[in-house]
Every structure is written in structure tokens, then in C-alpha cells.
Design an enzyme around this catalytic site. Structure first.
Site, PDB file in Angstrom:
ATOM      1  N   HIS A  27      -4.068  20.527  45.488  1.00  0.00           N
ATOM      2  CA  HIS A  27      -4.811  21.113  44.357  1.00  0.00           C
ATOM      3  C   HIS A  27      -3.910  21.883  43.392  1.00  0.00           C
ATOM      4  CE1 HIS A  27      -5.525  25.481  45.684  1.00  0.00           C
ATOM      5  NE2 HIS A  27      -4.977  24.962  46.758  1.00  0.00           N
ATOM      6  N   THR A  85     -10.615  13.735  62.197  1.00  0.00           N
ATOM      7  CA  THR A  85     -10.873  12.533  61.391  1.00  0.00           C
ATOM      8  C   THR A  85     -10.136  12.622  60.067  1.00  0.00           C
ATOM      9  OG1 THR A  85     -13.002  12.261  62.455  1.00  0.00           O
ATOM     10  CG2 THR A  85     -12.699  11.127  60.346  1.00  0.00           C
ATOM     11  N   SER A 126       0.677  21.164  48.545  1.00  0.00           N
ATOM     12  CA  SER A 126      -0.770  21.320  48.470  1.00  0.00           C
ATOM     13  C   SER A 126      -1.299  20.544  47.264  1.00  0.00           C
ATOM     14  CB  SER A 126      -1.090  22.807  48.326  1.00  0.00           C
ATOM     15  OG  SER A 126      -2.465  22.985  48.145  1.00  0.00           O
ATOM     16  N   CYS A 177      -4.758  34.456  45.938  1.00  0.00           N
ATOM     17  CA  CYS A 177      -5.062  34.861  47.302  1.00  0.00           C
ATOM     18  C   CYS A 177      -5.058  36.366  47.428  1.00  0.00           C
ATOM     19  CB  CYS A 177      -4.019  34.300  48.270  1.00  0.00           C
ATOM     20  SG  CYS A 177      -3.619  32.628  47.928  1.00  0.00           S
ATOM     21  N   THR A 189      -1.592  26.145  53.502  1.00  0.00           N
ATOM     22  CA  THR A 189      -1.693  27.206  54.517  1.00  0.00           C
ATOM     23  C   THR A 189      -1.498  26.571  55.888  1.00  0.00           C
ATOM     24  OG1 THR A 189      -3.129  28.538  53.116  1.00  0.00           O
ATOM     25  CG2 THR A 189      -3.228  28.985  55.480  1.00  0.00           C
ATOM     26  N   ASN A 199       5.131  31.881  43.443  1.00  0.00           N
ATOM     27  CA  ASN A 199       3.839  31.723  42.778  1.00  0.00           C
ATOM     28  C   ASN A 199       3.506  32.839  41.790  1.00  0.00           C
ATOM     29  OD1 ASN A 199       3.883  32.779  45.548  1.00  0.00           O
ATOM     30  ND2 ASN A 199       1.801  33.412  45.141  1.00  0.00           N
ATOM     31  N   GLN A 213       4.453  25.461  44.814  1.00  0.00           N
ATOM     32  CA  GLN A 213       4.475  25.687  43.365  1.00  0.00           C
ATOM     33  C   GLN A 213       5.572  24.862  42.676  1.00  0.00           C
ATOM     34  OE1 GLN A 213       2.094  27.182  41.865  1.00  0.00           O
ATOM     35  NE2 GLN A 213       1.120  28.364  43.499  1.00  0.00           N
TER      36      GLN A 213
END
Ligand code: PMP
Length: 383
Positions: free
Chosen positions: A201, A237, A199, A325, A70, A149, A179
Site C-alpha cells: 500500500h 490461505t 509493503s 502509526c 509489520t 518515513n 518507503q
């Protein structure tokens, strides 16, 4: 349980969990500090950065680590436009993009940009002709996703980006590769894609971690300003444990790509053939050979997707009705309606998405249970 919602998120590889835990317990330094262990950690991260670029065929270019796709998509869109000297107001995207691309383009429109949204063909792929027709002399940015997706449609980003560069040399081509990366990883050195979002995950890394790949020569204005981390492109950080986990996940997917893809293909074939034996079952998306071998979107006439999802849940089989989502969003799926799928068939859509931990015996069980549940549910359907 049988987990078939890998497009929503994946189980991290064991090696990723070890790498992240090791980093949290023994190597918890701030890589921006100047003493030995921090310097070593920064070097480890930078060498991983290069390794990840190489998985995409690149010897140079930048990887900006972010909190997920995102953020990568927002950074690509607003960052590119923010860095442009000559302010052009025409941008192009597709109608099937994930909300993290679709919504930023809505905002651009509200702020005076002219947005052209290209459609898809009956299989859900972005139409090359429509893209060509959409381009203008002053088009400055194009965002088109790699793998959808919801349907598993694979866009030919090599051809699409080449159309853009041929007709609008100044336009920047951004692609949401969430994807695709780790499974259908593109060779960015052989195509005109300038920016690629990923991404962790979605390929067995951690949630809250992603990256934006930026080719040499592409200018980006930062969205997060502060301590100047990530060479000033993204302050905050450095999330070293999650980065190390993502580098590990990327390495495993890259090194075992053939066996990973074979496994996914076998699983999808089992599901596809088994489920299409059920009467009045319709695939929403490309044919088996054209789609990504890990996403299957299917409707069973007379059965609501949501009802089937909860029937499967009783057997500890977890699927989705659309993208995670938008699972709570009751609006019709944009991707399906763009393909001309509406009404009961759209409401009946169930998405099954596969990952590295699935196997063929699980698929046989899923087919058996779906066959039984669809028969049961059809008994009570209102005619
Ligand atoms: N793009 C696509 C195509 C996705 O499927 C997702 C996740 N559903 C995202 C972007 C957003 O990714 P993240 O969860 O890392 O913010």
C-alpha cells in the site's frame, strides 16, 4: 482534495483495482487446490514472484508474501534468530527505525539479547562510523531501514551492509525497504542486504499485503505454522487478489520508474522552493538533493504542526505531523530527536509525502495555502 500523505498509504493504481476486482470476481480460487483454475492461479502468482524478484535485480531467492511490512519485519527479525543454530546474543539496529522494527528489538532486549542502537548524523542518515563501532565478533543480526518515513533520509544500504559483512561475515543484514521500494528500488544483487521488507500500500497496491525478500542461503524459521503455504514459511490461505494487485503495482512502478521519479522530483522542488520562501521555515532532514524526492518534513517557527495540519484540512489538503502509526502518539518523534531537533521545532514538524497522483499545480496551491495559513497562525502566537 490534495492528498500529501503517501508515506502513510497511497491510492491504488487503476490497473491494480482492475486486477484485484478481476481476481475477486472471476478468479477467486484457492491457489492451493489441485484442479485446473487453481493450478493456473498458483502459476500466475509464482511467475509474479519471479517478476518482483527481478525488479530487485535478483534471478533467485525467495519472496514470502505477508500481510504487510509489520509482519515482514517481525518475520525477518524473529525468523532469522529462530533459525540460528549457534545462539549469539548481540544484535544491532538504528535509533530511527519504524516501530515494527524498533519494538521487536525492545522485546529482544527484554529477553536477554544485547541490543546496540546506532545513531544518525544531522541529516538523519545512519552513521557508518557508529555502525562500525557497534559491531562485535558475535553480532548475528543487523536491521537498518532504507528510507526514513518521517524525514526522507536515504541510508546508503550498500555501504552499510558491506561494512557489516566485512567485519562480521556471519551477521544477517535486514533492511526495511517500505518507503523505498517502487521508487528507489535497490539492486540487491549488488549489495550485501540479505532480507528486504516491502509493503504494497506504499507503492499504490492494496493495504494488508506485503512481502519479505530473502536472499539465497539465508535461513528463516516460520512464525505462522499451519497449512504450509508459501513453501512452509508463512501458513494461511494465500491472499491471491492482493498478491496479484501488488505484482501489478510493482510492474507499473518498475516500468515507469523514470517518469514516476521525474514527476515526484518536480513536485517536491515546487514545494521545497515555495515553502522555503516563507520566513523562518526549516527543513527537518537532508538537503533537497540528498533526500528521497517524495518526502518533505518542515517546521515553521511559531506554528504547531498539529494546528497547521488541521488548518490545511479545512482546505482539503491532507498532510501528517509524523508517521501515521505514531500520529496519535503524542511523544516526541524519535527520528527528529535523534537528529538533535527538539522543542518547538519538533512540535512544529509537518510531513508532506508525495505519490504518483500528485502534480505540480497541486503543489503551487499547497504553497499558497500554507503561506496564508502560516501568516494567520503566527498572528496569534504567544510571545
Ligand atoms: N516500515 C515503515 C518504514 C513504514 O513506514 C511502515 C508503514 N507506516 C511500516 C514499516 C509498516 O508497514 P505496514 O503498514 O505494511 O505494516
Amino acid at each position: 482534495m490534495i492528498y500529501l500523505d503517501n508515506s502513510a498509504t497511497t491510492r491504488p493504481f487503476d490497473e491494480v483495482i482492475s486486477a484485484v476486482t478481476g481476481s475477486l470476481t472471476h478468479n477467486y480460487f484457492n491457489p492451493s487446490s489441485v484442479y485446473g483454475p487453481s493450478v493456473l492461479l498458483q502459476r500466475q502468482i509464482d511467475s509474479g514472484r519471479k517478476q518482483m524478484l527481478r525488479t530487485l535485480g535478483l534471478d533467485s531467492g525467495r519472496i514470502i508474501f505477508t500481510s504487510g511490512a509489520t509482519e515482514s519485519n517481525n518475520l525477518a527479525i524473529f525468523g532469522v534468530l529462530g533459525a540460528m543454530r549457534k545462539k549469539s546474543k548481540h544484535v544491532v539496529t538504528s535509533i530511527i527505525e519504524h516501530p515494527s522494527v524498533f519494538e521487536p528489538y525492545m522485546q529482544l532486549e527484554e529477553n536477554g539479547y544485547k541490543v546496540t542502537r546506532v545513531g544518525v548524523d544531522a541529516t538523519g542518515c545512519v552513521s557508518k562510523q557508529e555502525l562500525l563501532d557497534a559491531l562485535q565478533e558475535d553480532t548475528c543480526l543487523v536491521s537498518i531501514m532504507h528510507v526514513n518515513n518521517e524525514t526522507g533520509a536515504v541510508n546508503d544500504i550498500k555501504a552499510l551492509s558491506s561494512i557489516v559483512k566485512k567485519h562480521c561475515r556471519q551477521a544477517v543484514f535486514h533492511c526495511d525497504g517500505v518507503q523505498a521500494y517502487g521508487r528507489i528500488t535497490p539492486d540487491l544483487s549488488r549489495c550485501d542486504v540479505d532480507l528486504y521488507s516491502i509493503s504494497a500500500h506504499k507503492f499504490h497496491g492494496m493495504k494488508g499485503m506485503g512481502a519479505l525478500i530473502v536472499k539465497d542461503g539465508i535461513k528463516i524459521a516460520p512464525m505462522m505454522i499451519g497449512g504450509g503455504q508459501e513453501n512452509g514459511y508463512r501458513s494461511g490461505t494465500t491472499n491471491a487478489p492482493a498478491i496479484i494487485g501488488m505484482i501489478e503495482a510493482a510492474k507499473i512502478c518498475y516500468q515507469s520508474n523514470n517518469s514516476l521519479m521525474n514527476g515526484l522530483q518536480l513536485c517536491k522542488a515546487e514545494l521545497y522552493n515555495g515553502l522555503l520562501n516563507i520566513p523562518d521555515a526549516y527543513v527537518n532532514g537532508p538537503d533537497f538533493n540528498e533526500a528521497a524526492p517524495y518526502i518533505l518534513n518542515i517546521s515553521f517557527e511559531g506554528v504547531r504542526g498539529e494546528t497547521l495540519l488541521h488548518s490545511l484540512e479545512r482546505h482539503k489538503i491532507y498532510v501528517s505531523t509524523g508517521s501515521a502509526c505514531s500520529a496519535k502518539n503524542k511523544k516526541a518523534s524519535r527520528a527528529l530527536s535523534a537528529m538533535g531537533i527538539s522543542g518547538d521545532r519538533a512540535l512544529g514538524a509537518v510531513r508532506m509525502s508525495l505519490g504518483a497522483f500528485n502534480d505540480v499545480s497541486q503543489m503551487q496551491r499547497v504553497v499558497e495555502i500554507i503561506d496564508m495559513e502560516v501568516r494567520n497562525l503566527r498572528k496569534y502566537r504567544r510571545i
